[in-house]
Design a protein around this motif. Structure first.
Motif, PDB file in Angstrom:
ATOM      1  N   LEU A 124      17.153 -21.986 -16.712  1.00 28.08           N
ATOM      2  CA  LEU A 124      17.121 -23.560 -16.802  1.00 28.08           C
ATOM      3  C   LEU A 124      17.947 -23.531 -18.321  1.00 28.08           C
ATOM      4  N   GLY A 125      19.007 -24.527 -18.425  1.00 28.49           N
ATOM      5  CA  GLY A 125      19.579 -24.639 -19.759  1.00 28.49           C
ATOM      6  C   GLY A 125      20.800 -23.445 -19.573  1.00 28.49           C
ATOM      7  N   ALA A 126      21.244 -23.104 -18.490  1.00 27.37           N
ATOM      8  CA  ALA A 126      22.203 -21.964 -18.201  1.00 27.37           C
ATOM      9  C   ALA A 126      23.252 -21.838 -19.244  1.00 27.37           C
ATOM     10  N   GLY A 127      23.924 -23.103 -19.527  1.00 27.80           N
ATOM     11  CA  GLY A 127      25.373 -23.134 -20.478  1.00 27.80           C
ATOM     12  C   GLY A 127      26.103 -22.029 -20.007  1.00 27.80           C
ATOM     13  N   PHE A 128      26.698 -21.209 -20.808  1.00 26.84           N
ATOM     14  CA  PHE A 128      28.019 -20.426 -20.444  1.00 26.84           C
ATOM     15  C   PHE A 128      27.169 -19.071 -20.115  1.00 26.84           C
ATOM     16  N   ASP A 129      26.039 -18.818 -19.603  1.00 24.07           N
ATOM     17  CA  ASP A 129      25.332 -17.652 -19.405  1.00 24.07           C
ATOM     18  C   ASP A 129      26.315 -16.951 -18.164  1.00 24.07           C
ATOM     19  N   THR A 130      26.298 -15.441 -18.473  1.00 24.10           N
ATOM     20  CA  THR A 130      27.385 -14.708 -17.739  1.00 24.10           C
ATOM     21  C   THR A 130      26.497 -13.574 -16.799  1.00 24.10           C
ATOM     22  N   PHE A 131      25.224 -13.614 -16.986  1.00 18.61           N
ATOM     23  CA  PHE A 131      24.391 -12.723 -16.221  1.00 18.61           C
ATOM     24  C   PHE A 131      25.062 -12.303 -14.763  1.00 18.61           C
ATOM     25  N   SER A 132      24.942 -13.628 -13.942  1.00 21.27           N
ATOM     26  CA  SER A 132      25.575 -13.287 -12.495  1.00 21.27           C
ATOM     27  C   SER A 132      26.962 -12.867 -12.331  1.00 21.27           C
ATOM     28  N   ILE A 133      27.505 -12.908 -13.427  1.00 23.82           N
ATOM     29  CA  ILE A 133      28.986 -12.276 -13.102  1.00 23.82           C
ATOM     30  C   ILE A 133      28.883 -10.780 -13.607  1.00 23.82           C
ATOM     31  N   ARG A 134      28.334 -10.587 -14.733  1.00 18.00           N
ATOM     32  CA  ARG A 134      28.239  -9.266 -15.340  1.00 18.00           C
ATOM     33  C   ARG A 134      27.475  -8.540 -14.642  1.00 18.00           C
ATOM     34  N   GLU A 135      26.407  -8.747 -13.660  1.00 22.40           N
ATOM     35  CA  GLU A 135      25.480  -8.009 -12.953  1.00 22.40           C
ATOM     36  C   GLU A 135      25.763  -8.439 -11.319  1.00 22.40           C
ATOM     37  N   ARG A 136      26.933  -8.612 -11.033  1.00 22.72           N
ATOM     38  CA  ARG A 136      27.298  -9.166  -9.739  1.00 22.72           C
ATOM     39  C   ARG A 136      26.959  -8.199  -8.559  1.00 22.72           C
ATOM     40  N   GLU A 137      26.956  -6.841  -8.920  1.00 20.61           N
ATOM     41  CA  GLU A 137      26.357  -6.256  -7.691  1.00 20.61           C
ATOM     42  C   GLU A 137      24.984  -5.540  -8.070  1.00 20.61           C
ATOM     43  N   ALA A 138      24.616  -5.612  -9.461  1.00 18.50           N
ATOM     44  CA  ALA A 138      23.361  -4.841  -9.736  1.00 18.50           C
ATOM     45  C   ALA A 138      22.164  -5.283  -9.383  1.00 18.50           C
ATOM     46  N   ASP A 173      34.997 -24.713 -14.344  1.00 21.18           N
ATOM     47  CA  ASP A 173      36.717 -24.849 -14.805  1.00 21.18           C
ATOM     48  C   ASP A 173      36.813 -23.573 -15.524  1.00 21.18           C
ATOM     49  N   ARG A 174      36.037 -22.896 -16.427  1.00 19.49           N
ATOM     50  CA  ARG A 174      36.428 -21.820 -17.352  1.00 19.49           C
ATOM     51  C   ARG A 174      36.258 -20.562 -16.411  1.00 19.49           C
ATOM     52  N   LEU A 175      35.447 -20.463 -15.511  1.00 17.46           N
ATOM     53  CA  LEU A 175      35.281 -19.341 -14.727  1.00 17.46           C
ATOM     54  C   LEU A 175      36.764 -19.155 -14.045  1.00 17.46           C
ATOM     55  N   ASP A 176      36.977 -20.307 -13.387  1.00 16.01           N
ATOM     56  CA  ASP A 176      38.174 -20.278 -12.538  1.00 16.01           C
ATOM     57  C   ASP A 176      39.337 -19.952 -13.225  1.00 16.01           C
ATOM     58  N   LYS A 177      39.713 -20.400 -14.660  1.00 18.93           N
ATOM     59  CA  LYS A 177      40.723 -19.913 -15.487  1.00 18.93           C
ATOM     60  C   LYS A 177      40.598 -18.640 -16.095  1.00 18.93           C
ATOM     61  N   ALA A 178      39.521 -18.166 -15.974  1.00 17.10           N
ATOM     62  CA  ALA A 178      39.353 -16.861 -16.183  1.00 17.10           C
ATOM     63  C   ALA A 178      39.555 -15.799 -15.226  1.00 17.10           C
ATOM     64  N   ASN A 179      39.713 -16.370 -13.981  1.00 16.62           N
ATOM     65  CA  ASN A 179      39.749 -15.774 -12.548  1.00 16.62           C
ATOM     66  C   ASN A 179      38.509 -14.704 -12.504  1.00 16.62           C
ATOM     67  N   LEU A 180      37.381 -15.581 -12.610  1.00 21.74           N
ATOM     68  CA  LEU A 180      36.213 -14.860 -12.528  1.00 21.74           C
ATOM     69  C   LEU A 180      35.315 -15.579 -11.212  1.00 21.74           C
ATOM     70  N   PRO A 181      35.452 -15.178 -10.028  1.00 21.75           N
ATOM     71  CA  PRO A 181      34.974 -15.766  -9.030  1.00 21.75           C
ATOM     72  C   PRO A 181      33.456 -15.977  -8.809  1.00 21.75           C
ATOM     73  N   VAL A 182      32.913 -17.160  -8.527  1.00 21.56           N
ATOM     74  CA  VAL A 182      31.630 -17.168  -8.565  1.00 21.56           C
ATOM     75  C   VAL A 182      31.104 -16.670  -7.357  1.00 21.56           C
ATOM     76  N   PRO A 183      29.784 -15.698  -7.763  1.00 23.22           N
ATOM     77  CA  PRO A 183      29.543 -14.980  -6.661  1.00 23.22           C
ATOM     78  C   PRO A 183      28.602 -15.747  -5.606  1.00 23.22           C
ATOM     79  N   SER A 184      28.393 -15.133  -4.616  1.00 25.50           N
ATOM     80  CA  SER A 184      27.882 -16.029  -3.473  1.00 25.50           C
ATOM     81  C   SER A 184      26.195 -16.367  -3.565  1.00 25.50           C
TER      82      SER A 184
END
Length: 303
Positions: free
Chosen positions: A110-124, A143-154
């Protein structure tokens, strides 16, 4: 409120995490992706504003390190910007991983903002993650994820919602949220909610999940209103919140927090005081980092 001003708190949080990962040793919370979600221009602008504003935060330090912008930036980041952001994220993810071992299969931020857990821990962590935040914030993050070439995990689901004003479960349910053991985080939010609003939010959230589900949140204690802390940073925290357009609405005694969560059907499983946070996350350092004097962490569990 301008878009820049509205997004300033999340940009500063990302800046603090990026700075810490790049420059500080030892690392308390290594958010290696935070710097990818703010532009070089934003990073430099925040750096310059912090250095220029050091006279407001601490005139003595401004004089001591006059002409040394790197040391001034280190001081203001480590004293004012980073301590709570780093330690509450480190604590939250520590608890999250333990709860996953105990069977939690959903994580709601809640209030995730620019939280990156889902990207950093994509497989874990094979869990469904639901990020809840204002539509404009989520659009910016996508938009920032797209520009950084960080795909949104499923397994990441965006839930656009201004939950601070009105929480509705429909968005979660439509994205596949189930009534299974769930872990919630509510970081950097309780200060800006009234006591009644915080209690009602907890009641709404935990009506959706079974016993054993839990939440981590931080809160400011009653000393915040007239506190000082290192370099008067507590007072500056209150003033900066006011200036950003999101004034602090609530500070609590521990007894009030305990009663509030009980009325929501929860029990306090763990309470970390500022002294405990300092010992657990900051230890013996030779830099400026230390736990904020009036911020506490709570892990509460549904009975």
């Amino acid at each position: 409120m301008s878009q820049t001003k509205a997004n300033l708190p999340l940009l500063i949080s990302a800046f603090a995490r990026a700075y810490h990962s790049k420059y500080d040793t030892p690392v308390i919370f290594n958010d290696s992706l935070a710097g990818k979600l703010i532009t070089d221009e934003e990073y430099e602008a925040i750096s310059e504003q912090m250095v220029q504003g050091i006279r407001y935060f601490n005139p003595e330090i401004a004089a001591k390190y006059n002409g040394q912008p790197d040391e001034l930036l280190k001081y203001i980041t480590q004293v004012q910007l980073a301590p709570t952001t780093l330690s509450r994220s480190a604590y939250c993810e520590k608890v999250l991983k333990h709860e996953c071992m105990l069977g939690a299969s959903q994580y709601v931020i809640l209030g995730a903002g620019f939280d990156t857990f889902s990207i950093r821990e994509r497989e874990a962590q094979p869990i469904d993650i639901f990020e809840v935040d204002r539509p404009a914030v989520q659009e910016l993050k996508r938009d920032r994820l797209d520009k950084a070439n960080l795909p949104v995990p499923s397994h990441l689901h965006f839930i656009p919602m201004d939950f601070e004003n009105e929480f509705s479960p429909e968005g979660l349910i439509q994205e596949g949220f189930k009534k299974v053991k769930t872990f919630f985080s509510l970081l950097g939010v309780s200060y800006y909610l009234t006591e009644d609003a915080l209690k009602e939010l907890l009641i709404e959230l935990f009506s959706l999940v079974p016993e054993g589900s839990s939440i981590v949140f931080d809160y400011a204690d009653a000393n915040t209103w007239d506190g000082h802390g290192v370099a008067n940073r507590v007072e500056k925290f209150v003033q900066l919140a006011q200036a950003s357009g999101e004034p602090i609405k609530s500070c609590y005694t521990y007894r009030t927090i305990e009663r509030l969560v009980e009325e929501a059907g929860l029990l306090v499983y763990e309470h970390l005081t500022p002294e405990m946070i300092d010992e657990q996350f900051f230890g013996e350092r030779d830099d400026y980092l230390s736990a904020f004097e009036t911020i506490h962490f709570i892990h509460a569990v549904k009975k």
